[in-house]
Enzyme design. Structure first.
Site, short mmCIF file in Angstrom:
data_model
loop_
_atom_site.label_atom_id
_atom_site.label_comp_id
_atom_site.label_asym_id
_atom_site.label_seq_id
_atom_site.Cartn_x
_atom_site.Cartn_y
_atom_site.Cartn_z
N ASP A 110 -15.70 -40.10 -1.39
CA ASP A 110 -16.92 -40.10 -0.58
C ASP A 110 -18.07 -39.54 -1.41
O ASP A 110 -17.98 -38.45 -1.96
CB ASP A 110 -16.67 -39.25 0.67
CG ASP A 110 -17.77 -39.40 1.71
OD1 ASP A 110 -17.46 -39.21 2.89
OD2 ASP A 110 -18.92 -39.68 1.33
N ASP B 79 -20.67 -45.51 1.59
CA ASP B 79 -20.46 -44.48 0.56
C ASP B 79 -19.04 -43.90 0.59
O ASP B 79 -18.82 -42.77 0.18
CB ASP B 79 -21.49 -43.36 0.71
CG ASP B 79 -21.30 -42.58 1.99
OD1 ASP B 79 -20.62 -43.08 2.90
OD2 ASP B 79 -21.82 -41.45 2.08
N GLU B 80 -18.10 -44.67 1.10
CA GLU B 80 -16.75 -44.15 1.33
C GLU B 80 -15.70 -45.20 0.98
O GLU B 80 -15.82 -46.35 1.40
CB GLU B 80 -16.62 -43.90 2.83
CG GLU B 80 -16.23 -42.55 3.27
CD GLU B 80 -16.06 -42.59 4.77
OE1 GLU B 80 -15.05 -42.08 5.23
OE2 GLU B 80 -16.92 -43.17 5.46
MG LIG Z 1 -20.91 -39.44 1.94
#
Ligand SMILES: [Mg+2]
Length: 384
Positions: free
Chosen positions: A10, A104-105
């Site tokens: 992340d 974002d993961e």
């Molecule tokens: Mg993040």
């Protein structure tokens, strides 16, 4: 030995980190991404801002009160999309199997990769490569399933890494606040607090029948999570997920006005489906089948979005570039691909807020009265 090894990665305060690459003077300062409108809300904020009590989804006006020295930026989805794709490209190159869980993961399945310590070394090298190439800080968690890996990442943040060895899941989770478990939202947490349940250990020890009586199916789900049980199955190829719709005309059509209207209708329908699924699209394609059955499709990458206005603008641009003027069409189709679950704040940027509100209003009416209850003026041929 690990049966399954799931790595969760992340990017740390992703939007802020991208802004800092462009403006190094923001390093170490409280930064809020969320825009300047009267009703703007915080989409993301730096750890420095969090220390003053600033949180995602909080009105920017309140965030400013809590942290007057913060730099407030409007956000730039195009730049964030670019960096997200860059990170994804690196992971794709290296990982045997991965899932893109949000902008974002990522989850990576490293099962069978030598011994666990081998996984850890490999993961650390990947993390280093991403940081060095893109300049973005990220955290990671390695565990036997997705749930524990994700919670581990959360505990490692910012800029950290945590490995939970198999068999240690319950020990790791036990002291944490129940809110740390994904899927326990404010409402569930509040109810649990009333029962005196504040820590994961208490939830894990709670009688299952009572949780089921209180929360229904969700009761079993949170009880299992509290015990560190979860799925290790990735959803790969999420890049390939798509939705599409097409229309065959009764008679072949070469009239631009009619084609535009049909395109507007198709895009409107897909945009609606996209928002219903809570997804964003990053690729748009049009399909033309001409009267002689020649079928061509044209695809374009677009910044992540679920907005009709943007989708329509790209669809029209693509149409203008590729439609062979005056050649009659039998069929026109549109496909949205590269779908990604929208982390909520993505929909909250300044300029987009009013439209998202309008769109969700329209979607509500459609839910109630059917998809055709509301149409854009251009679909009805009232404007261009
Ligand atoms: Mg993040």
């Amino acid at each position: 030995m690990f049966d399954r090894a799931i790595l969760h990665m992340d990017l740390d305060s992703f939007f802020v980190s991208v802004e800092r690459l462009r403006r190094p003077d923001l390093q170490g300062r409280p930064v809020i991404i969320g825009g300047h409108g009267a009703r703007a809300v915080v989409a993301s904020c730096s750890y420095e801002a969090r220390m003053y009590g600033v949180r995602s989804a909080m009105p920017v006006s309140r965030a400013r009160q809590r942290c007057p020295q913060a730099v407030v930026l409007a956000g730039d989805l195009q730049a964030y999309s670019f960096f997200s794709r860059w990170v994804c490209r690196i992971i794709k190159e290296e990982a045997p199997l991965y899932e893109r869980a949000s902008i974002d993961e990522f989850y990576l399945d490293l099962s069978g990769m030598d011994r666990y310590i081998g996984c850890w070394k490999w993961a650390s090298a990947l993390r280093r490569r991403i940081q060095e190439e893109t300049g973005l800080p990220l955290s990671m968690g390695l565990a036997a399933n997705k749930l524990v890996a994700k919670v581990a990442t959360g505990e490692a943040k910012p800029h950290g890494a945590l490995m939970i060895e198999p068999g240690r899941e319950r020990f790791f989770l036990a002291p944490l606040a129940i809110e740390k478990i994904p899927g326990i939202g404010c409402k569930t947490a509040e109810k649990l607090h009333h029962l005196g349940v504040k820590r994961v250990a208490q939830l894990a020890a709670y009688p299952l029948e009572e949780l089921e009586a209180l929360f229904g199916k969700h009761g079993l789900s949170i009880w299992r999570k509290a015990r560190g049980l979860g799925s290790s199955t990735l959803e790969p190829h999420s890049e390939r997920k798509s939705i599409s719709s097409e229309h065959t005309f009764d008679v072949d059509v070469a009239d631009r006005g009619i084609l535009h209207r049909e395109l507007t209708r198709l895009v409107g329908k897909l945009g609606y489906l996209l928002r219903k699924k809570g997804m964003l699209a990053s690729s748009l394609a049009l399909k033309f089948r001409y009267a002689d059955f020649t079928t061509l499709s044209h695809q374009q990458k677009i910044p992540y979005t679920a907005r009709d206005e943007l989708l329509l603008a790209y669809a029209r641009g693509l149409f203008e570039r590729h439609y062979k003027a005056c050649r009659p069409l039998r069929l026109v189709g549109c496909r949205l691909a590269g779908l990604l679950r929208a982390s909520e704040p993505l929909q909250l940027f300044d300029d987009q807020q009013r439209e998202m509100k309008l769109l969700s209003g329209l979607d509500e009416i459609r839910d109630k009265f059917g998809r055709h209850a509301v149409r854009r003026a251009s679909e009805l041929g009232l404007s261009s």
